[in-house]
Design a protein around this motif. Structure first.
Motif, PDB file in Angstrom:
ATOM      1  N   UNK A  37      47.691  20.644  35.330  1.00  0.00           N
ATOM      2  CA  UNK A  37      47.248  21.576  36.387  1.00  0.00           C
ATOM      3  C   UNK A  37      48.515  22.441  36.856  1.00  0.00           C
ATOM      4  N   UNK A  38      48.222  23.524  37.142  1.00  0.00           N
ATOM      5  CA  UNK A  38      49.627  24.496  37.377  1.00  0.00           C
ATOM      6  C   UNK A  38      50.689  23.767  38.423  1.00  0.00           C
ATOM      7  N   UNK A  39      50.172  23.585  39.531  1.00  0.00           N
ATOM      8  CA  UNK A  39      51.121  23.323  40.565  1.00  0.00           C
ATOM      9  C   UNK A  39      51.827  21.509  39.959  1.00  0.00           C
ATOM     10  N   UNK A  40      51.055  20.927  39.426  1.00  0.00           N
ATOM     11  CA  UNK A  40      51.914  19.825  39.112  1.00  0.00           C
ATOM     12  C   UNK A  40      52.938  19.807  37.889  1.00  0.00           C
ATOM     13  N   UNK A  41      52.432  20.757  36.902  1.00  0.00           N
ATOM     14  CA  UNK A  41      53.688  21.056  35.750  1.00  0.00           C
ATOM     15  C   UNK A  41      54.770  22.000  36.673  1.00  0.00           C
ATOM     16  N   UNK A  42      54.667  22.609  37.468  1.00  0.00           N
ATOM     17  CA  UNK A  42      55.479  23.388  37.943  1.00  0.00           C
ATOM     18  C   UNK A  42      56.371  22.421  38.896  1.00  0.00           C
ATOM     19  N   UNK A  43      56.136  21.315  39.165  1.00  0.00           N
ATOM     20  CA  UNK A  43      56.870  20.298  40.220  1.00  0.00           C
ATOM     21  C   UNK A  43      57.723  19.658  38.779  1.00  0.00           C
ATOM     22  N   UNK A  86      56.001  10.055  40.707  1.00  0.00           N
ATOM     23  CA  UNK A  86      55.539   8.569  40.329  1.00  0.00           C
ATOM     24  C   UNK A  86      54.864   8.370  39.169  1.00  0.00           C
ATOM     25  N   UNK A  87      53.448   8.858  39.048  1.00  0.00           N
ATOM     26  CA  UNK A  87      52.615   8.621  37.919  1.00  0.00           C
ATOM     27  C   UNK A  87      53.015   9.541  36.782  1.00  0.00           C
ATOM     28  N   UNK A  88      53.379  10.889  37.134  1.00  0.00           N
ATOM     29  CA  UNK A  88      53.757  11.635  35.867  1.00  0.00           C
ATOM     30  C   UNK A  88      55.080  11.588  35.330  1.00  0.00           C
TER      31      UNK A  88
END
Length: 534
Positions: free
Chosen positions: A218-224, A308-310
């Motif tokens: 999802x966009x915000x996650x991949x941005x992080x 952590x998980x990613x």
């Protein structure tokens, strides 16, 4: 994606973020990884896929210690009480797992083997680091034991990782650190030696991995993830000075425990083994995660666990060489708010899942949580809205449609009904739409729930107008029921018990046997209001 089932391996391992055993699961927890992982797993099973859906409690987290101190109990007692409550809540919500595995000696052996293999392979390094130290108590502070200001976004929070921006803050990065157990205890930074896993070593593999899988994030996650990869990657602590957790087996770490987050990967490997029935006495608890097992791995967790998980847990798997499968997808949700603020156990700003389910039937709760889940941005839970939305858009039209189906069955008898080419085409379009909602990379409970309600409204209107042939009505209602089954689990279970075929596979039939559409229960509060009005 084919019409009958999504492409992929024969077995998928679905993992929901390991819940910390410092309390029960509130509605904010449940609307995140646990319901989403359940919906996705049920969908895969409906397409013929073998699925293991699992998690286990995260007993070694420091939040167990800080919460036990606040509640004036022991960490062991809190873990036992919380694990029982979490298991009851998962079962009450209809989360289809085999049960939480015991955190026992076999669990600890699996964790220790995972870490010692890394040490023996030369993947770990000794580092001198600075960590917060509570001078009066004489204890080192990390994760839930320390509070302060995030060095990246300046939000307040605990150590380990920032809930607001997602960036890690291990060691001495947290600004203005203080003790969560005793805020009056002066805190200073002191040096000590620990074992770490250098994440920077795996940069090339990480960049390649995320380039291949960006579409599943999802966009915000991949941005992080992009933000983290843009700078030097941190060292992952493997051992920390403490007394709560698994004692460190590594040399020179007397009085240390394994860093709690190091347990996550061997923990869910063990949970997978347990969920599969603990196969093979001669094998190990990581067998089903071995690369040669060929399983697909999908994680569900919150945005605050993306680091952590990613990233961190991915490096832990990569550090074992090619031994383990790596996740095909990480599905991360945002925070679910209550009255405009995030659910909080410590502030008693919450609604327990079990309490809500005691007031509202499970299918209505699951439908509303799926519809409003914080998939891409924060959303707000509102119990009055739950009752209103599910009454207007789900229960009333569903039960009216059930009446129309019952009448059609009564009129038709038991003989199979013919379907038309137009009806079969509409049914196939419905089925494909449900596939698009549930399958990766575009999995969305919200779109799936909205699709259920949209087709329910359409079929309710058509049935009421009498413009739908009985055979087409039965066919399209059956497709609706199959598409809704991952969410409306009680209605689906009743239909399946009555012999209704709910698989999301196969050709659209030219004849269909009449059946009844199970009715949905009305919440007690709504029944009381109806009785007063009458």
């Amino acid at each position: 994606m084919g019409a009958d089932r999504p492409d992929g391996p024969a077995r998928t391992i679905v993992v929901a973020a390991t819940p910390t055993s410092n309390g029960d699961l509130h509605v904010g927890h449940m609307a995140g990884p646990y319901l989403a992982g359940d919906v996705y797993s049920r969908y895969l099973r409906a397409t013929g896929r073998e699925v293991i859906y699992t998690t286990c409690t995260d007993d070694s987290q420091t939040y167990v210690v800080s919460t036990a101190h606040r509640l004036r109990t022991t960490p062991d007692a809190l873990c036992a009480r919380s694990t029982a409550a979490i298991e009851r809540s998962l079962r009450a919500m209809g989360i289809e797992m085999s049960g939480l595995p015991p955190i026992d000696e076999r669990y600890r052996r699996g964790v220790l083997r995972f870490v010692t293999d890394l040490h023996e392979a030369g993947r770990l390094e000794r580092r001198t680091v600075r960590m917060p130290y509570a001078t009066k108590a004489g204890t080192w502070l990390y994760d839930g034991l320390v509070t302060g200001t995030c060095p990246t976004c300046l939000a307040g929070g605990c150590g380990g990782g920032c809930e607001a921006c997602g960036h890690p803050n291990s060691f001495d990065e947290l600004l203005e650190p203080g003790s969560t157990v005793d805020p009056q205890d002066p805190v200073e930074h002191r040096e000590l030696e620990i074992w770490v896993l250098p994440m920077e070593v795996y940069r090339e593999r990480l960049v390649e991995y995320f380039a291949e899988r960006r579409a599943t994030w999802r966009p915000r996650s991949i941005r992080l993830i992009d933000e983290l990869l843009a700078g030097p990657l941190p060292d992952v602590p493997v051992t920390v000075p403490g007394t709560w957790g698994i004692p460190s087996p590594l040399p020179g770490t007397e009085g240390h425990v394994l860093y709690p987050w190091i347990e996550a990967m061997p923990a869910v490997m063990y949970a997978t083994w347990h969920a599969a029935g603990g196969p093979g006495d001669g094998g190990t608890t990581d067998d089903l995660w071995r690369a040669e097992a060929g399983a697909e791995l999908v994680y569900f967790h919150g945005f605050d666990n993306v680091y952590h998980w990613g990233l961190m847990d991915l490096v832990l798997l990569m550090a074992h060489g090619d031994r383990y499968v790596v996740p095909a997808a990480n599905i991360a949700n945002e925070f679910y708010d209550l009255a405009g603020d995030k659910f909080s156990t410590s502030r008693n700003h919450l609604i327990w899942s079990a309490d809500l389910l005691a007031r509202v039937p499970r299918d209505q709760v699951r439908c509303y949580l799926a519809l409003t889940a914080p998939e891409f941005q924060r959303t707000t839970f509102d119990e009055a809205a739950l009752l209103d939305v599910t009454a207007r858009r789900l229960v009333e039209p569903w039960n009216a449609l059930a009446d129309a189906v019952a009448l059609a069955r009564l009129e038709a008898g038991t003989a199979p009904l013919a379907t038309t080419a137009v009806g079969r085409r509409r049914s196939e379009l419905m089925r494909q739409r449900f596939h698009d909602c549930y399958a990766l990379p575009g999995f969305s409970m919200g779109r799936a729930a909205e699709t259920v309600l949209t087709h329910l409204a359409r079929l309710h209107a058509l049935a009421g107008s009498g413009r739908l042939d009985r055979g087409d009505l039965m066919l399209e209602v059956r497709t609706l029921l199959a598409g809704a089954a991952p969410i409306l689990v009680d209605a689906a279970a009743q239909a399946a018990a009555d012999g209704v075929e709910l698989a999301l596979t196969g050709d659209q039939p030219e004849r269909i046997t009449p059946f009844d559409l199970p009715r949905l229960a009305v919440p007690a509060a709504a029944r009381s209001a109806q009785e007063v009005a009458s």
